[in-house]
Design a protein around this motif. Structure first.
Motif, PDB file in Angstrom:
ATOM      1  N   HIS A  55      42.158  32.161  25.097  1.00  0.00           N
ATOM      2  CA  HIS A  55      41.642  33.014  25.628  1.00  0.00           C
ATOM      3  C   HIS A  55      42.391  33.820  26.591  1.00  0.00           C
ATOM      4  O   HIS A  55      44.148  32.765  26.772  1.00  0.00           O
ATOM      5  CB  HIS A  55      41.059  32.214  26.563  1.00  0.00           C
ATOM      6  N   LEU A  56      41.581  34.263  27.217  1.00  0.00           N
ATOM      7  CA  LEU A  56      42.791  35.140  28.715  1.00  0.00           C
ATOM      8  C   LEU A  56      42.308  35.290  29.418  1.00  0.00           C
ATOM      9  O   LEU A  56      40.787  35.454  29.558  1.00  0.00           O
ATOM     10  CB  LEU A  56      43.064  36.095  28.169  1.00  0.00           C
ATOM     11  N   LEU A  57      43.122  34.482  30.848  1.00  0.00           N
ATOM     12  CA  LEU A  57      42.301  34.621  31.599  1.00  0.00           C
ATOM     13  C   LEU A  57      42.581  35.329  33.152  1.00  0.00           C
ATOM     14  O   LEU A  57      44.200  35.759  33.052  1.00  0.00           O
ATOM     15  CB  LEU A  57      42.726  33.186  33.029  1.00  0.00           C
ATOM     16  N   SER A  58      42.406  36.008  33.616  1.00  0.00           N
ATOM     17  CA  SER A  58      42.379  36.976  34.378  1.00  0.00           C
ATOM     18  C   SER A  58      43.073  36.439  35.766  1.00  0.00           C
ATOM     19  O   SER A  58      42.679  35.071  35.884  1.00  0.00           O
ATOM     20  CB  SER A  58      40.706  37.855  35.431  1.00  0.00           C
ATOM     21  N   GLU A  59      43.464  37.274  36.578  1.00  0.00           N
ATOM     22  CA  GLU A  59      43.668  36.638  37.978  1.00  0.00           C
ATOM     23  C   GLU A  59      43.227  35.329  38.423  1.00  0.00           C
ATOM     24  O   GLU A  59      43.704  34.274  39.328  1.00  0.00           O
ATOM     25  CB  GLU A  59      44.502  37.224  39.508  1.00  0.00           C
ATOM     26  N   ASP A  60      41.439  35.954  38.603  1.00  0.00           N
ATOM     27  CA  ASP A  60      40.859  34.245  39.377  1.00  0.00           C
ATOM     28  C   ASP A  60      40.075  33.612  38.136  1.00  0.00           C
ATOM     29  O   ASP A  60      39.480  33.448  38.935  1.00  0.00           O
ATOM     30  CB  ASP A  60      40.054  35.382  40.495  1.00  0.00           C
ATOM     31  N   GLY A  61      40.704  33.792  36.945  1.00  0.00           N
ATOM     32  CA  GLY A  61      39.805  32.894  36.202  1.00  0.00           C
ATOM     33  C   GLY A  61      39.403  32.563  35.484  1.00  0.00           C
ATOM     34  O   GLY A  61      38.816  32.478  34.835  1.00  0.00           O
ATOM     35  N   VAL A  62      38.604  34.509  35.131  1.00  0.00           N
ATOM     36  CA  VAL A  62      38.222  34.429  34.164  1.00  0.00           C
ATOM     37  C   VAL A  62      37.725  34.591  33.116  1.00  0.00           C
ATOM     38  O   VAL A  62      39.220  35.576  32.574  1.00  0.00           O
ATOM     39  CB  VAL A  62      36.515  35.599  34.930  1.00  0.00           C
ATOM     40  N   PRO A  63      37.542  34.269  32.093  1.00  0.00           N
ATOM     41  CA  PRO A  63      37.969  34.737  30.627  1.00  0.00           C
ATOM     42  C   PRO A  63      37.454  35.650  29.694  1.00  0.00           C
ATOM     43  O   PRO A  63      36.204  35.484  30.321  1.00  0.00           O
ATOM     44  CB  PRO A  63      37.845  33.068  30.067  1.00  0.00           C
TER      45      PRO A  63
END
Length: 381
Positions: free
Chosen positions: A48-56
């Motif tokens: 899983h890769l999470l964006s800065e705001d937490g969207v995976p």
């Protein structure tokens, strides 16, 4: 016995130990086995890769080396963030299993405002990525499209998911309740409408009878009807929540028709000859994670409805089938199963080495001046 025979015997003992131990360690080793597979294939322990705001976004090992937004995981992370923000434990019935096995959340103290921001970021993703369609009957609805093929169920892009629709419905409803912003509710209404649309028209529903509808996790015209149990039950939980919180008659109707379909088929997900549960309707045996989810979701639906056929969860919860029997005897093992066994092999091998080292240390003669005449210890003058 020569050196090679001794080595073969030790390897055999380690293998037997690993087979036996894996029956106990599967609940703990599964996550680390998955991380080891990811590390070996892609150089990173997390898929899983999470964006800065937490969207995976998620990397799938069966596909090329890239990340995709999976709406199911966007929804699961969104509900996790919501729970961490409010510390309610409302969704523990399934989140605890995902956190244990397949969620890689960012850090932060419970109750921090950052969890609210992450939760709303997932809700915004659902607003921005809804694909609006119109059915043959003129119904306007919205779905979340998967842009990659999934050969196991004969899925060609773009395909959609009833489980994703359900999780999105929950996230959007709670975002609307949190902020009062109508865009969340408007999106949720179009998400709900997809449950009225059959899979062959681009929706997520198999209309088995006029009053019994199955909400398909892997939905697409031409797809193999998989009827995955946990995906259907997630959709029902979401529809029940939406009907209860909004007093929504359509959501209530969808829930009742879905519950009728579940009642008709739930016993088919029992595999008493193993004994365990099936993941889908085509005989895929659930792994440990999904067996726990099958039990927990069915139990939760029973607490919501008191529906007697759902009491089957009590039987499922009592089943204790050894890992080796379930994954190596009853079916062909996959890479995760083999990696779990490999980790146990390494652990048992390490125990053997440590045990032999300790045995040599304990049995080594001591240099005792009083009991070693003529030895080095007796030379005292």
């Amino acid at each position: 016995m020569n050196r090679y025979a001794r080595l073969a015997l030790r390897m055999a003992l380690v293998a037997v130990c690993a087979l036996a131990l894996s029956n106990l360690t599967e609940p703990f080793a599964s996550r680390y086995a998955s991380m080891l597979l990811q590390l070996a294939r892609y150089g990173s322990p997390s898929p899983h890769l999470l964006s800065e705001d937490g969207v995976p976004s998620v990397r799938y090992t069966r596909l090329q080396d890239r990340y995709y937004h999976n709406p199911v995981y966007v929804g699961i992370y969104g509900l996790y963030y919501y729970d961490r923000w409010l510390e309610s434990g409302r969704d523990d019935y399934f989140l605890k299993v995902y956190v244990r096995f397949s969620l890689y959340p960012p850090s932060g103290a419970p109750g921090d405002e950052i969890w609210r921001e992450r939760f709303l970021a997932t809700a915004d993703w659902f607003v921005e990525n809804l694909v609006v369609r119109r059915s043959h009957e003129g119904r306007v609805y919205g779905v979340y499209e998967y842009p990659f093929a999934w050969e196991f169920y004969n899925l060609s892009p773009p395909w959609q998911s009833g489980m994703a629709q359900g999780l999105a419905l929950q996230v959007l409803l709670r975002a609307w309740q949190t902020t009062g912003e109508e865009r969340y509710l408007t999106t949720a209404e179009r998400v709900k409408q997809a449950f009225f649309v059959p899979t062959h028209e681009g929706g997520v529903t198999y209309k088995d009878t006029p009053d019994a509808w199955w909400y398909e996790e892997y939905a697409s015209p031409g797809a193999k009807p998989s009827r995955v149990l946990n995906g259907m039950e997630h959709a029902l939980v979401a529809l029940h929540e939406y009907a209860a919180e909004r007093g929504d008659a359509e959501a209530r109707l969808l829930f009742e028709r879905g519950l009728a379909a579940l009642e008709r088929t739930l016993a088919n997900y029992s595999a008493p000859q193993i004994p365990w549960t099936y993941y889908d309707a085509i005989g895929t045996v659930a792994n440990y994670k999904y067996h726990q989810i099958n039990v927990n979701l069915t139990r939760y639906l029973y607490t919501l409805t008191g529906d007697e056929p759902l009491r089957i969860y009590t039987t499922w919860a009592s089943w204790r089938t050894p890992f080796v029997v379930r994954e190596f005897v009853r079916q062909r093992p996959n890479y995760l199963d083999l990696t779990i066994l490999f980790l146990n092999f390494l652990f048992c091998g390490a125990l053997l080495v440590v045990g032999r080292t300790l045995a040599r240390f304990v049995s080594r003669p001591r240099n005792d001046p009083g009991s070693d005449p003529g030895g080095k210890g007796s030379d005292i003058c």
